[in-house]
Design an enzyme around this catalytic site. Structure first.
Site, mmCIF file in Angstrom:
data_model
loop_
_atom_site.group_PDB
_atom_site.id
_atom_site.type_symbol
_atom_site.label_atom_id
_atom_site.label_comp_id
_atom_site.label_asym_id
_atom_site.label_seq_id
_atom_site.Cartn_x
_atom_site.Cartn_y
_atom_site.Cartn_z
ATOM 1 C CG ASP A 120 -12.366 9.218 -7.717
ATOM 2 O OD1 ASP A 120 -13.158 9.392 -8.666
ATOM 3 O OD2 ASP A 120 -11.352 9.909 -7.538
ATOM 4 N NE ARG A 150 -23.025 16.324 -0.963
ATOM 5 C CZ ARG A 150 -22.074 16.701 -0.124
ATOM 6 N NH1 ARG A 150 -22.374 17.398 0.957
ATOM 7 N NH2 ARG A 150 -20.818 16.375 -0.351
ATOM 8 C CE LYS A 253 -7.655 2.876 5.330
ATOM 9 N NZ LYS A 253 -7.200 4.232 5.068
ATOM 10 C CE1 TYR A 284 -3.936 -2.538 1.513
ATOM 11 C CE2 TYR A 284 -2.437 -4.284 2.159
ATOM 12 C CZ TYR A 284 -2.721 -3.189 1.382
ATOM 13 O OH TYR A 284 -1.813 -2.759 0.462
ATOM 14 C CE LYS A 287 -4.977 -5.236 -0.715
ATOM 15 N NZ LYS A 287 -5.393 -5.271 -2.128
ATOM 16 C CG HIS A 345 -4.612 -0.892 5.603
ATOM 17 N ND1 HIS A 345 -5.971 -1.075 5.696
ATOM 18 C CD2 HIS A 345 -4.425 0.057 4.646
ATOM 19 C CE1 HIS A 345 -6.580 -0.266 4.842
ATOM 20 N NE2 HIS A 345 -5.663 0.428 4.201
ATOM 21 C CD GLN A 482 -1.335 -4.146 -2.604
ATOM 22 O OE1 GLN A 482 -2.514 -4.413 -2.805
ATOM 23 N NE2 GLN A 482 -0.906 -2.918 -2.419
#
Length: 593
Positions: A120, A150, A253, A284, A287, A345, A482
């Site tokens: 993802d 894979r 991380k 972060y 940003k 973060h 944000q």
């Protein structure tokens, strides 16, 4: 006069020069000059071990003896012979590679391999960020992108998967479809195991085919679980490193679960990579508003004098999500909100906020100051931590599931989905100032912000106009990371009219109103920095060690004592305990107003 020549046997004139005191002075001048040059080079390029000997072969001494000197300078680093009066010095490998890359752009290429390309993160963040860089013209002229995973997949299937997540800038729609096609033509796929040197050797062959003899530089992005980092790094390093240019690895991380596991991970990585090849990413830090933090402070005279315990009452770092784990509980339950958000973060943002003015904008100067802040902080105590876990809640006709309702989470899990903590920096600038952190899932809103609450005005003439609530008379600087990025300052202001009524107003910089340009995603900035070798926004190993040393003791205590979290309803403002924690230090959370 001093006679200098290659060796005694090659001097054919037979003349013997007298070595006077002035000649000795000339020798010492050149010898000392070389030592001075050596010292400068050492400071510039690191620990160059320069043999401090003159670079002449022989000198005829006053008594007629011949002193033979080394025919070349012997160094551990490749210093070249003196030529035309200039002593060229080869810089360290990474710097040399960068110099070669810059000077041979037409002959160079960058190969970017996304390891874990079917996941993802790769689909939603990495490939879209790479396309955005391509669209903006930020990638090198010659580049290739390879997906490695894979899963069995063809080049066409990878391109089809990637194409579904690509978007163009809102303010730049021209030739969008054409640009996408050009980008996808540069994307290829190779299937292989993460622990197979043979599979990575096959990848190496494919990379070479696309590099077509150009000066090659290679970037590997590890978008894979941390338990297979080392296998992938070992195979990539041994079988798919660049033979001539630089090789860099971006590591996602979490970097371990505590000090011990983090140190073990670092040691393992350094078996195959140098520290300057490892880019530990914390998105972060990429940003826009976090990037702007140091600009706001160091380039505006009105802020820097106020940035200390004399004027700041407390600083708050607040992170909230309005959704739960949503099927990711299996991963999250192994780490919890403190490891997932606070230790990296929020702590990284705190270090940037609180650091002293660096010597320059050089990556190492900035990271040095961040490390000083982290090493000045007190280890977190259990009394200064509140943990919570969200429970099921029904609102209207909708029932929201609790954390343990997630099928991937153990029913008896005590993993916190919310945490609040009070931290302190024991140095001259920040002594006694509470730095409060709060992070949680399934809360009432989604936001990330920094709130700086200033001290009350001594002897404020207008306190009575605010009633008994002195907090309302406090100036507050808010940096909203944000969503809806903004910077605003809360000030006290007179309401227009004949009476004396005061109000709080905002001096507001709303980014969407001020700038028409779409704000780049954090991954775009960090990927570009990694390609260019800019390490300012990446975490150094000693930073990581210092960060874990603050949180490891309290994490172990929470787990050993099996501390039960305070339960809070899905969609609420979090546990009541967080308010008591803030009140202990005479603070009120700024996001509650």
């Amino acid at each position: 006069m001093v006679t200098l020549y290659s060796s005694p046997s090659t001097h054919s004139s037979g003349a013997v020069a007298s070595y006077s005191n002035s000649s000795i002075g000339l020798y010492n001048y050149h010898h000392n000059k070389q030592i001075a040059v050596s010292s400068i080079l050492s400071r510039k390029f690191g620990s160059l071990q320069i043999n401090q000997k003159p670079f002449w072969n022989a000198v005829r001494m006053q008594d007629g003896a011949v002193a033979t000197l080394p025919s070349k300078i012997e160094n551990e680093t490749p210093l070249k012979k003196l030529k035309n009066g200039i002593l060229p010095v080869a810089p360290p490998k990474e710097q040399k590679d960068t110099i070669d890359f810059d000077s041979n752009k037409a002959k160079s290429t960058v190969s970017i391999t996304v390891v874990g390309a079917s996941g993802d993160l790769a689909k939603k963040k990495i490939f879209p960020a790479l396309f955005a860089l391509y669209y903006e013209g930020c990638l090198p002229e010659h580049f290739t992108i390879f997906g490695y995973a894979r899963s069995k997949m063809t080049d066409a299937e990878l391109r089809n998967m990637v194409s579904k997540t690509l978007t163009c800038r809102i303010d730049k729609r021209e030739n969008c479809g054409e640009k996408m096609e050009q980008f996808l033509e540069r994307c290829f796929y190779h299937s292989g195991q993460y622990d197979s040197q043979e599979n990575f050797a096959e990848l190496d062959k494919k990379l070479k085919e696309h590099e077509t003899g150009r000066f090659s530089n290679r970037l590997f992005y590890l978008s894979i679980p941390p338990n297979i980092f080392i296998n992938a790094v070992r195979c990539a390093s041994l079988s798919a490193s660049s033979a001539h240019g630089w090789t860099r690895v971006i590591v996602e991380k979490p970097f371990g679960r505590d000090s011990e596991s983090s140190a073990a991970l670092t040691r393992s990585l350094k078996q195959y990579l140098n520290e300057d090849q490892i880019f530990r990413i914390d998105h972060y830090l990429g940003k826009e508003l976090v990037e702007n933090l140091s600009v706001l402070r160091f380039s505006n005279l009105i802020f820097e004098p106020l940035w200390s315990r004399q004027y700041i009452r407390n600083v708050q770092f607040i992170f909230s999500e309005d959704f739960g784990t949503e099927g990711r509980g299996g991963y999250f339950d192994h780490y919890g909100i403190i490891r997932d958000i606070m230790q990296n973060h929020l702590l990284q943002i705190l270090a940037l906020f609180a650091m002293e003015t660096p010597v320059s904008l050089d990556a190492e100067d900035i990271r040095n100051e961040k490390v000083k802040v982290l090493r000045s902080m007190r280890p977190l105590q259990l009394d200064d931590v509140i943990i919570g876990q969200y429970k099921s809640h029904t609102k209207g006709d909708v029932t929201y599931p609790g954390y343990t309702d997630d099928k991937t989470v153990p029913k008896d899990s005590l993993t916190p989905t919310f945490a609040a903590a009070a931290l302190f920096i024991d140095n001259a600038r920040w002594d006694g100032v509470p730095f409060l952190m709060k992070a949680g899932k399934a809360l009432h809103t989604r936001s990330a912000e920094i709130r700086v609450q200033f001290r009350h005005v001594p002897g404020n003439l207008y306190n009575k106009n605010f009633g008994s609530d002195l907090d309302q008379a406090t100036n507050e600087l808010v940096i909203r990371v944000q969503p809806n990025e903004a910077i605003y300052l809360k000030i006290n202001n007179k309401v227009p009219g004949l009476g004396m009524r005061l109000d709080r107003s905002n001096l507001n910089l709303l980014y969407s109103a001020r700038y028409s340009k779409e704000i780049p995603d954090a991954y775009e900035r960090l990927l570009l920095d990694a390609i260019e070798g800019e390490r300012r926004l990446f975490i150094r190993s000693d930073e990581l060690d210092a960060a874990w040393s603050l949180f490891t003791p309290v994490l172990k205590e929470l787990e050993d004592k099996k501390i039960v979290p305070e339960y809070y309803p899905y969609g609420s403002r979090g546990p009541i305990g967080a308010h008591y924690l803030a009140a202990r230090y005479k603070v009120r959370w700024g996001d509650l107003v």
